[in-house]
Scaffold this motif. Structure first.
Motif: not given
Length: 333
Positions: A61-80
């Motif tokens: 809430k309050k933001h208008t200029g987007d939010d950042l996300f990071r997705i971190v993998a722990a295993r090989e060949n992880t399809q996201v």
């Protein structure tokens, strides 16, 4: 040190806590100049065995200029897969940073367990009275059915601070949600999350301690608490299970509310003791939430008042004995 340590692997011979963050971050996308107001951002990183495969993202809430996300993998060949994005394959230690518009609700799924983190940007990114923070987003499998949480006192202009929560729940379960024991405000606006059965909403809350719970112990909700005043902020998940849903699993006998994946389906405590397949997996009473009638006088009254729960306790002698064994014997309506 200026290196980005995202994706580093930490192991230990004894249990340890791992905190990750930085002393000053404007939290802008990697391709942008890192300028504007910034903060010390930090989170304790959950163990890899508790990471998940399905998530819902909700804008702040309050933001208008987007939010950042990071997705971190722990295993090989992880399809996201992420709503409105092309799929990616990540190897162990790799991450994917996504800048999500402030009006979009996203679904994140993966073939192997991943960690998802949300960042609030610098207030200068969209000229809002906000500031950076870092917040771990639990997978839907780690949602709880009840929370007690507290707002954080912000030093700069506490009288101007705003406090908010984001809620995520199955659309079919919205009516049973309670905030501080009451139904949610009538003006709460729910947003369906595309491609899922989930809906999400923002709510403003007053400073202090609050509770959120659902009337059913198997209806779980994601809760995220955060607040702003220029140039300060805070944000944290209101709570989460830390069940080892990503570890090697073997089936075990169900114990109510043990937070163990008894049937090895990647979910925890998703059944009531009622002779019904509550989670639709073809099994009955195989991974139990807390007992229907058991844990307090108020819950026992609710059981009696609700016809379906009453039938659950009394429909046959064996189930009634079980209910009695779960501490109903000493409770009176």
């Amino acid at each position: 040190m200026t290196e980005d340590l995202t994706g580093s692997k930490v192991t230990a011979t004894q249990p340890v806590a791992v905190l990750s963050g930085t002393v000053f971050a404007p939290c802008r996308p990697m391709g942008e100049q890192q300028r504007g107001t910034g903060d010390y951002v930090v989170e304790m990183i959950p163990p890899v065995d508790t990471w998940g495969k399905e998530f819902v993202t909700v804008p702040l809430k309050k933001h208008t200029g987007d939010d950042l996300f990071r997705i971190v993998a722990a295993r090989e060949n992880t399809q996201v897969d992420v709503t409105n994005e092309n799929s990616r394959t990540l190897n162990a230690g790799e991450f994917w940073e996504i800048d999500v518009p402030s009006d979009e609700y996203r679904h994140v799924s993966s073939s192997e367990p991943v960690l998802l983190v949300q960042y609030s940007k610098s207030g200068s990114a969209d000229r809002t009275d906000t500031d950076p923070f870092m917040m771990v987003i639990p997978s839907v499998a780690q949602f709880e059915s009840e929370y007690t949480f507290s707002t954080v006192d912000l030093v700069r202009g506490p009288s101007g601070s705003t406090h908010h929560i984001n809620l995520v729940i199955s659309s079919a379960d919205k009516a049973g949600l309670r905030l501080d024991g009451q139904r949610l405000p009538s003006d709460a606006v729910w947003h369906d999350v595309p491609g899922t059965r989930y809906a999400a909403t923002h709510l403003d809350v007053s400073s202090g301690t609050h509770t959120v719970h659902h009337l059913s112990p198997i209806a779980t909700v994601g809760l995220f608490s955060y607040g702003f005043v220029s140039p300060e902020s805070y944000g944290y998940p209101g709570g989460l299970r830390l069940a080892r849903i990503a570890a090697l699993c073997s089936t075990t006998a169900p114990v109510p509310a043990d937070r163990v994946d008894n049937d090895c389906d990647g979910r925890v405590d998703e059944e009531l003791l009622n002779g019904i397949d509550d989670d639709g997996d073809g099994l009955i009473d195989e991974d139990l939430a807390r007992s229907n009638c058991a844990d307090s006088r108020d819950q026992y009254r609710t059981c009696l008042q609700n016809r379906d729960q009453y039938r659950t306790c009394l429909q046959n002698r064996d189930q009634y004995r079980t209910c009695l064994q779960n501490r109903c014997r000493n409770l009176r309506p």
